[in-house]
Design an enzyme around this catalytic site. Structure first.
Site, PDB file in Angstrom:
ATOM      1  N   GLN A 281      67.091  42.614  66.729  1.00  0.00           N
ATOM      2  CA  GLN A 281      67.080  42.568  65.259  1.00  0.00           C
ATOM      3  C   GLN A 281      65.861  41.854  64.690  1.00  0.00           C
ATOM      4  O   GLN A 281      65.377  42.209  63.617  1.00  0.00           O
ATOM      5  CB  GLN A 281      68.365  41.904  64.746  1.00  0.00           C
ATOM      6  CG  GLN A 281      69.565  42.831  64.897  1.00  0.00           C
ATOM      7  CD  GLN A 281      70.827  42.262  64.290  1.00  0.00           C
ATOM      8  OE1 GLN A 281      70.904  41.054  64.030  1.00  0.00           O
ATOM      9  NE2 GLN A 281      71.810  43.094  64.077  1.00  0.00           N
ATOM     10  N   GLU A 365      35.846  41.243  46.769  1.00  0.00           N
ATOM     11  CA  GLU A 365      36.322  41.913  45.539  1.00  0.00           C
ATOM     12  C   GLU A 365      37.431  41.103  44.856  1.00  0.00           C
ATOM     13  O   GLU A 365      38.444  41.641  44.415  1.00  0.00           O
ATOM     14  CB  GLU A 365      36.751  43.346  45.831  1.00  0.00           C
ATOM     15  CG  GLU A 365      35.604  44.114  46.480  1.00  0.00           C
ATOM     16  CD  GLU A 365      35.499  45.543  46.055  1.00  0.00           C
ATOM     17  OE1 GLU A 365      35.954  45.867  44.956  1.00  0.00           O
ATOM     18  OE2 GLU A 365      34.939  46.322  46.839  1.00  0.00           O
TER      19      GLU A 365
HETATM   20  C1  FAD Z   1      32.926  41.266  54.709  1.00  0.00           C
HETATM   21  C2  FAD Z   1      32.442  40.962  53.331  1.00  0.00           C
HETATM   22  C3  FAD Z   1      31.793  41.951  52.602  1.00  0.00           C
HETATM   23  C4  FAD Z   1      31.300  41.657  51.328  1.00  0.00           C
HETATM   24  N1  FAD Z   1      30.615  42.631  50.644  1.00  0.00           N
HETATM   25  C5  FAD Z   1      30.067  42.337  49.424  1.00  0.00           C
HETATM   26  C6  FAD Z   1      29.251  43.286  48.740  1.00  0.00           C
HETATM   27  O1  FAD Z   1      29.078  44.438  49.197  1.00  0.00           O
HETATM   28  N2  FAD Z   1      28.675  42.944  47.575  1.00  0.00           N
HETATM   29  C7  FAD Z   1      28.849  41.707  47.023  1.00  0.00           C
HETATM   30  O2  FAD Z   1      28.284  41.452  45.954  1.00  0.00           O
HETATM   31  N3  FAD Z   1      29.617  40.775  47.659  1.00  0.00           N
HETATM   32  C8  FAD Z   1      30.229  41.058  48.830  1.00  0.00           C
HETATM   33  N4  FAD Z   1      30.986  40.110  49.499  1.00  0.00           N
HETATM   34  C9  FAD Z   1      31.111  38.773  48.919  1.00  0.00           C
HETATM   35  C10 FAD Z   1      32.473  38.504  48.319  1.00  0.00           C
HETATM   36  O3  FAD Z   1      32.680  39.284  47.177  1.00  0.00           O
HETATM   37  C11 FAD Z   1      32.580  37.014  48.044  1.00  0.00           C
HETATM   38  O4  FAD Z   1      32.620  36.376  49.325  1.00  0.00           O
HETATM   39  C12 FAD Z   1      33.810  36.653  47.236  1.00  0.00           C
HETATM   40  O5  FAD Z   1      33.646  37.024  45.897  1.00  0.00           O
HETATM   41  C13 FAD Z   1      34.140  35.144  47.273  1.00  0.00           C
HETATM   42  O6  FAD Z   1      33.028  34.395  46.979  1.00  0.00           O
HETATM   43  P1  FAD Z   1      32.606  33.179  47.952  1.00  0.00           P
HETATM   44  O7  FAD Z   1      32.603  33.684  49.332  1.00  0.00           O
HETATM   45  O8  FAD Z   1      31.357  32.619  47.394  1.00  0.00           O
HETATM   46  O9  FAD Z   1      33.786  32.130  47.831  1.00  0.00           O
HETATM   47  P2  FAD Z   1      33.948  31.005  46.655  1.00  0.00           P
HETATM   48  O10 FAD Z   1      33.860  31.665  45.317  1.00  0.00           O
HETATM   49  O11 FAD Z   1      33.019  29.887  46.931  1.00  0.00           O
HETATM   50  O12 FAD Z   1      35.431  30.551  46.939  1.00  0.00           O
HETATM   51  C14 FAD Z   1      35.782  29.647  48.004  1.00  0.00           C
HETATM   52  C15 FAD Z   1      37.289  29.386  47.906  1.00  0.00           C
HETATM   53  O13 FAD Z   1      37.591  28.750  46.654  1.00  0.00           O
HETATM   54  C16 FAD Z   1      38.559  29.515  45.956  1.00  0.00           C
HETATM   55  N5  FAD Z   1      38.285  29.450  44.527  1.00  0.00           N
HETATM   56  C17 FAD Z   1      37.090  29.680  43.899  1.00  0.00           C
HETATM   57  N6  FAD Z   1      37.237  29.529  42.568  1.00  0.00           N
HETATM   58  C18 FAD Z   1      38.538  29.242  42.346  1.00  0.00           C
HETATM   59  C19 FAD Z   1      39.319  28.984  41.194  1.00  0.00           C
HETATM   60  N7  FAD Z   1      38.795  29.040  39.958  1.00  0.00           N
HETATM   61  N8  FAD Z   1      40.628  28.677  41.348  1.00  0.00           N
HETATM   62  C20 FAD Z   1      41.188  28.658  42.586  1.00  0.00           C
HETATM   63  N9  FAD Z   1      40.521  28.896  43.715  1.00  0.00           N
HETATM   64  C21 FAD Z   1      39.206  29.187  43.599  1.00  0.00           C
HETATM   65  C22 FAD Z   1      38.401  30.938  46.477  1.00  0.00           C
HETATM   66  O14 FAD Z   1      39.589  31.701  46.273  1.00  0.00           O
HETATM   67  C23 FAD Z   1      38.123  30.665  47.949  1.00  0.00           C
HETATM   68  O15 FAD Z   1      39.330  30.435  48.617  1.00  0.00           O
HETATM   69  C24 FAD Z   1      31.501  40.379  50.763  1.00  0.00           C
HETATM   70  C25 FAD Z   1      32.195  39.396  51.492  1.00  0.00           C
HETATM   71  C26 FAD Z   1      32.661  39.684  52.766  1.00  0.00           C
HETATM   72  C27 FAD Z   1      33.397  38.632  53.519  1.00  0.00           C
END
Ligand code: FAD
Length: 406
Positions: A281, A365
Site C-alpha cells: 500500500q 522562469e
Molecule cells: C538551467 C537554467 C536555465 C536558465 N535559462 C535561462 C535563460 O534562458 N534566460 C535567462 O534569462 N535566465 C535563465 N536562467 C536563470 C533563471 O531564470 C534565474 O536563475 C532565476 O530567475 C532565479 O534567479 P537567481 O538564480 O539569480 O536567484 P535569486 O533571484 O538570487 O534567488 C535566490 C533565492 O532567493 C529567493 N528569493 C529571491 N527574491 C525573493 C523574494 N522577494 N521573496 C522570497 N524569496 C526570494 C529565490 O526564490 C531563491 O530561492 C536559467 C537558470 C537555470 C538554472
C-alpha cells in the site's frame, strides 16, 4: 472550456512522441553523461516543424494553436527536459515574444527564420546580479544616432552557444524613477562584433542541454532592432515569461507522467516479500500521488493554453500552472526513485535524471517562491494585470493557417 483534443492535436502529440521516444530516448543517457547536446536535436526539431509549431503559417510556422504547443512540450519532457527547454527559449521566450511585440518588418526578418528553425533563438534576461529581481539589470543600451550600443553580461542563458539570435533586455534609461521603466528589449544577432558566448559546466541537471553566458562589449545594433518602445523592456520580458512558463508547466507535466509510467512498470516487475511491490500500500500511495499530480498539472496547463487561444490574459493562471507542475514534478521524480529503491539511485534507470532535471524548473522562469508571491499578490488584491499595448494574439485557425499576409 473544452479540453477535448482535436484530430490535429492528436497528430502533433503522436509526431512529437515518436520523435522523442524513437530518436532521442535511446541515446539520451549517453549525451547526459557526456554533458553535451545531441547534435541532431535542433535540426530534427526544425525539420519536423516543432520549432514553429504554434506560429502562423505566414510567419513560417505550422499554424497550430497554443494547446498544440503544450502537448508538444509534454511529450518532449516525458523523454528529456533539455528537449522542452529548447521550446521554452526558442518558441516561448523568444518567437512568441516577437509575435506579440515586434513590428511587421521585424517579424518578416527575424520571426520567419526562427519559426522555420533556420535560426535558433534564446532569451537574455538574467545577469549575475539580477535573477528574480529583474529591475536590477545592469546591462546598458546607449542610443547613438541610428544605433544602440549594448554592453553587459547575461548569465544562465539556455542555448547561449547554439543560438543565432537573442532577445536581450538592457537598461536604456538609468535615470528612470522606477527602474522597471528604464529597460528596453532588443533582438540581436549573436555574430555581431563584440559578442562573446560560452557554456557553463558542472550543472546538476539538463546536462544534455546547453546553458551558458553571453557577453556584449560595445555591440552596435540599428534602432530598428529594438522590440517595442523604449522603456517597455520589463513588460515585454514579462509577456515572454507568460509564454515560457506555459511551456515549463506543460513540460513538467510530461516529467510527472514519465515518473508515473516508470514507477508503474517497475512496481509490476520488482517483487519483495513474495509479491510485486505494487501490491504494497505504501508503494500504491506514491503511485496515487503521481496520478493526482499528473491530472492536476495537465488541467492547469490546458486551462492556460485555452485562455491563450481565446486571447485572454493568463499571467495568473500560467504562473499557477508553472508553480504547481514544477514542484509536483520534483516530488514525482523523487517518489519514483523511492519506488525503484537502490536502482533508482543509479543512472541505469531514467528516474534519477528526472529528479536532477526537475530541480532546475523550480528555479528558472520564476522560482517557486516568486510564484507564491505572485499568487498571494493576486489573491490579496495587491496585483493586477493592466491591458498591454500589444497582447498575445488569440488563436484563429483560418488566419493562422493562411499563407497570405492579412
Ligand atoms: C538551467 C537554467 C536555465 C536558465 N535559462 C535561462 C535563460 O534562458 N534566460 C535567462 O534569462 N535566465 C535563465 N536562467 C536563470 C533563471 O531564470 C534565474 O536563475 C532565476 O530567475 C532565479 O534567479 P537567481 O538564480 O539569480 O536567484 P535569486 O533571484 O538570487 O534567488 C535566490 C533565492 O532567493 C529567493 N528569493 C529571491 N527574491 C525573493 C523574494 N522577494 N521573496 C522570497 N524569496 C526570494 C529565490 O526564490 C531563491 O530561492 C536559467 C537558470 C537555470 C538554472
Amino acid at each position: 472550456m473544452d479540453f477535448a483534443l482535436t484530430e490535429e492535436h492528436r497528430m502533433v502529440q503522436q509526431m512529437v512522441r515518436e520523435f522523442a521516444q524513437r530518436e532521442v530516448a535511446p541515446v539520451i543517457k549517453e549525451y547526459d553523461r557526456a554533458q553535451e547536446m545531441a547534435p541532431f536535436v535542433l535540426p530534427r526539431m526544425a525539420e519536423l516543424g516543432i520549432l514553429g509549431i504554434c506560429l502562423p503559417v505566414r510567419y513560417g510556422g505550422q499554424g497550430m494553436d497554443y494547446i498544440a504547443l503544450g502537448l508538444a512540450c509534454e511529450e518532449l519532457e516525458a523523454v528529456d527536459t533539455t528537449l522542452r527547454v529548447v521550446m521554452s527559449v526558442h518558441v516561448g521566450l523568444n518567437s512568441l515574444g516577437l509575435l506579440q511585440w515586434a513590428d511587421e518588418a521585424q517579424k518578416q526578418h527575424f520571426l520567419i527564420p526562427q519559426s522555420r528553425g533556420e535560426k535558433i533563438a534564446c532569451f537574455g534576461l538574467t545577469e549575475s546580479g539580477a535573477g528574480s529581481d529583474v529591475a536590477a539589470i545592469a546591462s546598458t543600451a546607449r542610443r547613438e544616432g541610428d544605433e544602440y550600443v549594448l554592453n553587459g553580461e547575461k548569465m544562465w542563458i539556455s542555448l547561449a552557444t547554439k543560438a543565432d539570435h537573442v532577445l536581450w533586455i538592457g537598461r536604456t534609461n538609468p535615470e528612470a524613477p522606477d527602474p522597471h521603466n528604464g529597460l528596453s528589449a532588443f533582438l540581436v544577432e549573436l555574430n555581431r562584433p563584440g559578442v562573446k558566448t560560452g557554456d557553463l559546466h558542472g550543472k546538476l541537471g539538463v546536462r544534455a542541454g546547453s546553458t551558458g553566458w553571453i557577453a556584449f562589449q560595445d555591440v552596435r545594433v540599428p534602432i530598428d532592432q529594438r522590440i517595442g518602445l523604449e522603456g517597455e523592456g520589463f513588460k515585454i520580458a514579462m509577456s515572454c515569461l507568460d509564454n515560457g512558463r506555459y511551456t515549463v508547466a506543460s513540460g513538467a507535466t510530461g516529467l510527472i507522467r514519465a515518473s508515473l509510467e516508470a514507477s508503474v512498470q517497475y512496481a509490476h516487475e520488482r517483487k519483495t516479500f513474495g509479491r510485486e511491490i505494487g501490491r504494497h500500500q505504501l508503494v500504491q500511495q506514491k503511485i496515487a500521488h503521481m496520478v493526482q499530480f499528473y491530472d492536476a498539472a495537465r488541467l492547469l496547463y490546458l486551462r492556460a493554453g485555452w485562455m491563450k487561444n481565446q486571447g485572454l490574459r493568463n499571467s495568473r493562471e500560467t504562473s499557477l500552472a508553472k508553480w504547481f507542475a514544477t514542484d509536483a514534478s520534483f516530488q514525482a521524480a523523487s517518489e519514483a526513485i523511492q519506488v525503484h529503491g537502490a536502482y533508482g539511485y543509479s543512472d541505469e534507470y531514467d528516474v534519477e535524471r528526472y529528479l536532477r532535471n526537475a530541480k532546475g524548473a523550480i528555479i528558472y522562469e520564476g522560482t517557486s517562491e516568486i510564484h507564491q508571491l505572485i499568487q498571494a499578490g493576486y489573491a490579496l488584491g495587491y496585483r493586477e494585470d493592466p491591458p498591454l499595448r500589444c497582447e498575445l494574439p488569440a488563436y484563429d485557425a483560418e488566419t493562422w493557417q493562411n499563407e497570405a499576409a492579412v
